[in-house]
Write an enzyme that holds these catalytic residues in place. Structure first.
Site, PDB file in Angstrom:
ATOM      1  N   CYS A   1      -3.877   2.567  -4.206  1.00  0.00           N
ATOM      2  CA  CYS A   1      -4.847   3.309  -3.404  1.00  0.00           C
ATOM      3  C   CYS A   1      -4.999   4.709  -4.002  1.00  0.00           C
ATOM      4  CB  CYS A   1      -4.404   3.374  -1.954  1.00  0.00           C
ATOM      5  SG  CYS A   1      -5.542   4.293  -0.905  1.00  0.00           S
TER       6      CYS A   1
ATOM      7  N   HIS B   1      -7.697   0.112  -4.068  1.00  0.00           N
ATOM      8  CA  HIS B   1      -8.532   0.831  -3.099  1.00  0.00           C
ATOM      9  C   HIS B   1      -9.061   2.051  -3.820  1.00  0.00           C
ATOM     10  CE1 HIS B   1      -6.353  -0.557   0.864  1.00  0.00           C
ATOM     11  NE2 HIS B   1      -6.983  -1.537   0.245  1.00  0.00           N
TER      12      HIS B   1
ATOM     13  N   HIS C   1       0.865  -1.191   0.000  1.00  0.00           N
ATOM     14  CA  HIS C   1       0.000   0.000   0.000  1.00  0.00           C
ATOM     15  C   HIS C   1       0.899   1.237   0.000  1.00  0.00           C
ATOM     16  CE1 HIS C   1      -2.895   2.996   1.485  1.00  0.00           C
ATOM     17  NE2 HIS C   1      -3.852   2.148   1.197  1.00  0.00           N
TER      18      HIS C   1
ATOM     19  N   TYR D   1     -14.986   3.902   7.855  1.00  0.00           N
ATOM     20  CA  TYR D   1     -15.391   2.525   7.577  1.00  0.00           C
ATOM     21  C   TYR D   1     -16.834   2.226   7.951  1.00  0.00           C
ATOM     22  CZ  TYR D   1     -10.741   1.421   6.028  1.00  0.00           C
ATOM     23  OH  TYR D   1      -9.582   1.392   5.303  1.00  0.00           O
TER      24      TYR D   1
ATOM     25  N   ASP E   1     -12.667   2.404  -0.590  1.00  0.00           N
ATOM     26  CA  ASP E   1     -11.846   2.763   0.566  1.00  0.00           C
ATOM     27  C   ASP E   1     -12.702   3.645   1.460  1.00  0.00           C
ATOM     28  OD1 ASP E   1      -9.576   2.673   2.120  1.00  0.00           O
ATOM     29  OD2 ASP E   1      -8.225   3.481   0.635  1.00  0.00           O
ATOM     30  N   HIS E   2     -12.087   4.497   2.225  1.00  0.00           N
ATOM     31  CA  HIS E   2     -12.819   5.298   3.208  1.00  0.00           C
ATOM     32  C   HIS E   2     -14.037   5.990   2.599  1.00  0.00           C
ATOM     33  CE1 HIS E   2      -8.517   5.978   4.883  1.00  0.00           C
ATOM     34  NE2 HIS E   2      -8.896   4.719   4.914  1.00  0.00           N
TER      35      HIS E   2
END
Ligand code: CS2
Ligand code: MN
Length: 357
Positions: free
Chosen positions: A245, A274, A207, A333, A319-320
């Site tokens: 990401c 991501h 990552h 999350y 992702d977030h």
């Protein structure tokens, strides 16, 4: 391509496997074992028990996020050989449980950093945000304390409470270390582990650093196309690859994320993606947003199209996300906004599929 969703076991998640199963198009989860201290072996029975629970809910467990790297390995201390052996044993145990891909990172001392885990934005939701001047120059242990106070009791991997007292000393250690030594330590790890990745057919997906620039004077290494080229060149196994990401790399407006995807995914080196969007306030500030292109600075259509055109056949997860509709969850999350993100990404993917016929 498989769409998955991050999930934390043992009640360390507000989102249940039953809920994840009902998100159309999601086939599995990216699972983890944050209760096992970094550096210890993940035992086969524990992994199998987790897999059984996931499978019993109709989901697959092909991806682990993350098997974290012990600080001694990043520092290049003599104890690293024993810790790397443990890592390899964990890889073998995960392989025996059907895991195909391991996400990890080589960020020194801590995982991602944010100055605010619940910043309100115009639509009344809250998001995680990063204000460089608020963080740099502060005591990271104090930042950790404030992050934990906003985390609603959920674990924050990379910010384990037991590591807080050690943080300042660790930061001093890295400040003394020439960045090339840090790269040497990455290479040492890869040289030791990649033969087993090949043996067990396990994809390794590093990552990028988040944020992708220097903070607290720490070496940040996986930050842009050049550094990724350098990283991939350390070990040429196709299993030595990336977690691409978009939010981490995209925080730096100089990073052309779709073109990075085209370069690395077409080489078969992107194993996991991501996908999330962010809104930048150059040079160094940003906040996270809904996934939709119109909500942030990243063009999610071009990102998905780049993956699709490159023949990407790895895993994607949202992702977030924002915290919306009154949800109480681990920052970034929650269920709702990430589920919206899944459907949006799958819609873009379907359009790419059909237009390319
Ligand atoms: C994740 C990272 O929550 C996140 O930002 O993208 O924490 C990620 O899980 C790790 O860096 C991967 O090792
Ligand atoms: Mn990420």
């Amino acid at each position: 391509m498989k769409m998955i969703f991050r999930w934390f076991p043992n009640g360390d998640d507000s989102v249940t496997l039953d809920q994840i199963r009902q998100i159309p198009g999601v086939s599995g989860v990216a699972a983890c074992m944050p209760h096992i201290p970094v550096g210890e072996v993940w035992q086969q029975d524990d992994i199998l028990a987790m897999r059984r629970e996931i499978n019993d809910h109709g989901l697959e467990m092909e991806v682990i996020e993350s098997v974290n790297i012990h600080e001694d390995i990043k520092k290049g201390l003599p104890s690293r050989d024993r810790l790397i052996e443990n890592y390899i044993t964990t890889v073998r145990n995960l392989h025996n449980a059907g895991v195909r891909c391991i996400c990890y990172n080589f960020m020194p001392v801590m995982d991602w950093a944010r100055s605010d885990l619940a910043r309100p934005i115009e639509d009344g939701s809250t998001v995680m945000s990063y204000h460089h001047a608020d963080l740099d120059g502060l005591d990271p242990a104090a930042i950790g304390d404030s992050m934990h106070s906003e985390a609603r009791g959920f674990s924050l991997p990379g910010w384990e409470r037991e590591r807080m007292p050690q943080m300042s000393a660790d930061i001093c250690f890295y400040r003394e270390m020439p960045v090339e030594c840090y790269w040497d330590n990455i290479r040492y790890f890869l040289d030791a582990v990649m033969p087993y990745a090949d043996m067990y057919d396990m994809k390794f997906a590093i990552h990028p650093d988040d944020p992708p620039w220097q903070l607290f004077g720490l070496p940040k290494v996986i930050t842009n196309a050049d550094s990724i080229r350098k990283f991939l060149g350390l070990n040429n196994s196709s299993r030595n690859g990336l977690t691409l990401c978009t939010g981490s790399l995209g925080a730096n407006g100089d990073n052309d994320v779709p073109s990075m995807i085209r370069e690395f995914a077409s080489q078969g080196r992107v194993h996991f993606a991501h996908l999330r969007n962010i809104k930048r306030t150059p040079p160094r500030d940003f906040h996270e947003t809904a996934h939709l292109s119109a909500c942030g600075d990243l063009d999610m259509f071009e990102i998905v199209r780049a993956l699709h055109d490159s023949g990407f056949d790895g895993y994607i997860r949202p992702d977030h996300g924002r915290m919306i509709w009154g949800e109480q969850a681990r920052p970034g999350y929650g269920l709702y906004d990430r589920a919206l993100g899944v459907e949006y990404i799958l819609g873009l993917w379907e359009a790419c599929e059909k237009f390319s016929r």
